[in-house]
Enzyme design. Structure first.
Site, PDB file in Angstrom:
ATOM      1  N   GLU A 503      47.451 -32.352 -17.417  1.00  0.00           N
ATOM      2  CA  GLU A 503      47.699 -31.013 -16.859  1.00  0.00           C
ATOM      3  C   GLU A 503      48.486 -30.137 -17.825  1.00  0.00           C
ATOM      4  O   GLU A 503      49.389 -29.392 -17.436  1.00  0.00           O
ATOM      5  CB  GLU A 503      48.414 -31.115 -15.503  1.00  0.00           C
ATOM      6  CG  GLU A 503      47.500 -31.577 -14.388  1.00  0.00           C
ATOM      7  CD  GLU A 503      48.112 -31.388 -13.009  1.00  0.00           C
ATOM      8  OE1 GLU A 503      49.161 -30.730 -12.902  1.00  0.00           O
ATOM      9  OE2 GLU A 503      47.520 -31.883 -12.050  1.00  0.00           O
ATOM     10  N   GLY A 504      48.150 -30.214 -19.082  1.00  0.00           N
ATOM     11  CA  GLY A 504      48.845 -29.457 -20.110  1.00  0.00           C
ATOM     12  C   GLY A 504      49.869 -30.326 -20.800  1.00  0.00           C
ATOM     13  O   GLY A 504      50.907 -30.643 -20.223  1.00  0.00           O
TER      14      GLY A 504
END
Length: 820
Positions: A503-504
């Site tokens: 997620e990043g």
């Protein structure tokens, strides 16, 4: 001479007051006119000087008040310069910047946060229905999970857990009730993921992913009515298992550059010629892909024949594809550090799908990047922060208990100062993390989609999780490093890099996103200036630019004064326990606003390539947010006096780190004269904030090693079985037994010291103590039970020489126990 000095002091004071209070052009003009009128009172002032002074007042007033004149004389030429130097912005950059909403992060950029507004925000709470679900299905699911069995024997959830997850609606937490979902709040979503995570990371990921960024979320916002009616009920009931495929081997962090592509064409589908897309893709790290029945896919769409009309290159597009569709390849698995959640690659080559499978239909072709950016904020705020919160809460609970149970040198290790230090970090960080999570969930439930805050939560909560688990492992020592059914920390410790990466990736998030997006999105003027230039709107640019100038001057004046006073004297609301912290936050909000402005002005567009500086600026914003949330949490809990050690440790820790980050920006600022000047404004008395004092660390540690309301409140929401044959439940029983045994042990030590007990083996001394009436038979039996529990807690698993792990419990002091 004295008159001149006094006049200068008055001039400086008036100018400072006008700047501090952000006076408008009229007020400044009146003040200048008053100064010019007072010049004759200083003595013989040459007529030329008087004339020049009034001329300056006239010109200043005309430019400050008569906006058409200002636009013609000043703003117009500046507008031309800005149009030349402003770096171009791609559509993907613009969509990323405009995604989501700004919330409290924007207040922190103003230099004057509205603390009354913050404290008035409603606290995150569960409804009666949500609480019943937590007490019912969530507890039942946790009870059937055995993390050792899942990760080391099955490499999957047991079939009964999969069925329970589907039947009880765990895959439809965010889906509205109208479509058969639970329709729960963001806070309930977070509480569910947190509790399951304290039992099984694999199960938590299985529940988390369908309720995060993926088919359900995208359909709810952008799907056609037909798509919603068909898929959402099936997803809610678990009849479809979804996954979402974005990451390509050639495009990880740079997701906008994915090489996966689709060509608009005509082809055969179900025996009919159909307008559709011929897709080729290669994806990896796709959670649930090996078992998914419905594939969400991101790709670049091209329309060379312009069958959809418009541009040939349409951009990133999202589609839903049944995994049973011809050409879709799924089923293989990755092994993410031995964690058994389903994760794997998916590929397809020249797979034809009808155009109706694009999420939102043909009308949404090419809008995929905007859709992803707009939906990312909510999911990124919930999923991994909730798992991080679980690590904090369970780490607090078990490490505090272990530090009370485990003794060395006849003393519980939790009472050694060397252990108190990591215990304080564990408890203080958990308190801070939960405040951040709860405040962010409240924002989501108010309808906000705070994209910058979501990045702050993801980065800082996963990093704090890493620190908490590192400290917990240090305290546990050998107990933590030997894997087995009775190790409740090792699996969580092993999987920390997964949370850090997905997620990043955290490096990217800290270096480019938090400040890179926040400086433009949250600043009261920067985005307005950029928009005015892009739209060629001189009037809007004039308002934004001069508003920005006034904003910067004001924050400079505020930063200097608040730096000199330390923020003391600023009127803030709330509890006496938190007012000083709000004053410090006000001071550093003004300093941060000035520092951010000067960084953007001096470094300009190349600031995004100064990633270490950008990261430190992002750290400052992050700590301002975390500290705000911690104060909010204390107030929402009713300002309990017994929580003050946790509040104090968290606020000292975060404010000290904020100061270090700000000092780091100044120490590495490329323009040394500007850095020197800013340091005099921001730190006129030097670096005055300190890390948490040892006394507060000791007080926090004591809260963790003793049962009580504070410990329960800090770890609320974890799965806590009250069973001695459970590895977590056994810790609780052992801790209670050890505390109850303390006065009994004290009687034995006193009797031995007085010579009333013989110097024999421990069992013999205890028997003699019963015979002598020093302790009762019931107390003797309690000591025996305590010994048994303590031994079960401190022992680690061992295996046959070939590590046949199914035999781990043959000689264990307790039957197999489920683990975290």
């Amino acid at each position: 001479m004295l008159t001149i000095i006094l006049s200068i002091v008055v001039i400086v004071a008036v100018a400072w007051a006008l700047a501090y209070h952000r006076a408008n052009g009229v007020a400044w003009t009146l003040a200048l006119a008053a100064g010019a009128a007072a010049l004759p009172g200083l003595g013989a002032v040459p007529a030329g000087v008087l004339a020049a002074a009034w001329a300056f007042v006239a010109v200043f007033g005309a430019l400050a008040i008569v906006k058409p004149l200002r636009r013609a004389v000043l703003s117009g030429p500046l507008f031309g310069v800005f149009k030349k130097v402003l770096p171009p912005m791609s559509d993907t950059e613009r969509e990323a910047l405009e995604a989501g909403s700004v919330w409290w992060d924007a207040d922190l950029f103003t230099g004057r946060p509205d603390w009354k507004k913050l404290l008035a925000y409603p606290a995150a709470k569960l409804t009666a229905e949500e609480q019943a679900y937590m007490d019912g299905p969530v507890e039942e699911l946790c009870a059937m999970l055995d993390e050792w069995d899942i990760n080391h024997e099955r490499m999957d959830l047991p079939p009964e857990a999969w069925k329970f997850i589907r039947d009880k609606g765990f895959l439809g937490i965010i889906i509205p009730k109208a479509y058969g979902g639970l329709g729960f709040s963001a806070f309930a979503h977070s509480e569910i993921v947190t509790k399951i995570s304290t039992r099984s990371g694999a199960a938590a990921v299985t529940v988390m992913v369908p309720n995060s960024l993926g088919p359900a979320e995208l359909l709810m916002h952008y799907g056609t009515e037909a798509q919603k009616d068909h898929y959402l009920p099936r997803l809610a009931k678990g009849q479809e298992i979804p996954c979402f495929a974005l990451t390509n081997p050639e495009a990880g962090s740079d997701a906008a550059s994915i090489p996966d592509f689709g060509i608009v064409c005509r082809g055969m589908h179900e025996g009919k010629e159909t307008l559709g897309i011929r897709l080729t893709w290669e994806k990896r790290y796709i959670t649930l892909a090996p078992v998914a029945t419905l594939l969400g896919l991101a790709f670049k769409l091209f329309d060379p024949e312009k069958l959809l009309g418009g541009e040939e290159e349409r951009g990133i597009t999202l589609a839903l594809i049944p995994t049973s569709h011809p050409g879709v390849d799924t089923g293989r698995r990755h092994d993410p550090l031995g964690c058994a959640f389903m994760n794997g690659p998916t590929t397809g080559k020249e797979v034809f799908i009808p155009i109706d499978w694009v999420i939102g239909g043909a009308a949404q072709a090419g809008n995929g990047w905007r859709m992803l950016m707009e939906c990312l904020a909510a999911g990124r705020s919930i999923s991994l922060p909730s798992m991080s919160m679980a690590a904090g809460k369970i780490g607090t609970r078990v490490t505090g208990a272990y530090a009370r149970i485990r003794s060395q040198f006849k003393t519980p290790i939790g009472r050694f100062e060397g252990i108190e230090e990591p215990l304080a970090r564990i408890g203080g960080s958990t308190y801070l993390m939960d405040g951040m999570r709860r405040m962010t969930m409240a924002a989501l439930d108010m309808g906000e989609k705070p994209s910058v805050i979501s990045a702050i939560c993801k980065y800082h909560m996963t990093e704090r999780m890493r620190e908490v688990l590192n400290d917990a492992m240090d305290v546990h020592g050998g107990k933590g490093i030997c894997m087995g059914p009775n190790n409740y920390l090792g699996r969580a410790y092993q999987t920390v890099p997964i949370a850090i990466t997905v997620e990043g990736a955290n490096i990217l998030t800290r270096s480019l996103i938090i400040f890179g997006q926040g400086a433009i999105r949250c600043h009261p003027w920067v985005l307005k200036e950029m928009t005015a230039v892009r739209q060629d709107d001189l009037r809007a640019f004039d308002e934004a630019f001069w508003g920005h100038v006034a904003f910067t001057v004001s924050n400079g004046a505020r930063a200097l004064w608040l730096g000199l006073t330390g923020g003391k004297g600023v009127a803030v609301p709330g509890s006496p326990r938190t007012r000083r912290y709000l004053q410090i936050l006000t001071r550093f909000s003004s300093a941060f606003a000035m520092l951010a402005d000067m960084s953007m002005f001096v470094i300009g567009g190349s600031l995004k390539r100064k990633e270490m500086l950008s990261a430190r600026l992002g750290d400052i914003l992050s700590h301002l947010y975390m500290m705000s949330a911690t104060v909010k949490r204390f107030h929402d809990d009713g300002c309990p006096e017994e929580d003050v050690p946790l509040l104090t440790w968290a606020m000292y820790d975060s404010s000290f780190k904020l100061q270090v980050a700000m000092d780091g920006v100044l120490a590495n600022f490329p323009s040394r004269p500007v850095a020197w000047l800013m340091r005099r404004f921001i730190f006129p008395k030097g670096l005055t904030l300190t890390a948490p004092h040892d006394k507060w660390a000791s007080r926090v540690a004591r809260l963790l090693i003793e049962p009580g309301a504070v410990r329960d409140r800090l770890t609320a929401g974890i799965y806590l079985p009250r069973k001695e044959d459970d590895v977590i439940g056994r810790l609780e029983f052992a801790m209670e037994a050890v505390i109850k045994a303390d006065p009994i042990e004290a009687k034995l030590r006193a009797a031995q010291k007085e010579g009333r007990l013989p110097q024999r083996t421990l069992p013999e001394r205890r028997e003699a103590a019963v015979q002598a009436g020093i302790i009762t038979l019931a107390e003797h039996e309690h000591l025996a039970r305590t010994d048994r529990l303590k031994r079960a807690v401190i022992m680690v698993d061992d295996f046959p020489n070939d590590l046949s792990r199914h035999s781990a419990q043959e000689n264990a002091p307790w039957p197999r126990a489920a683990s975290m």
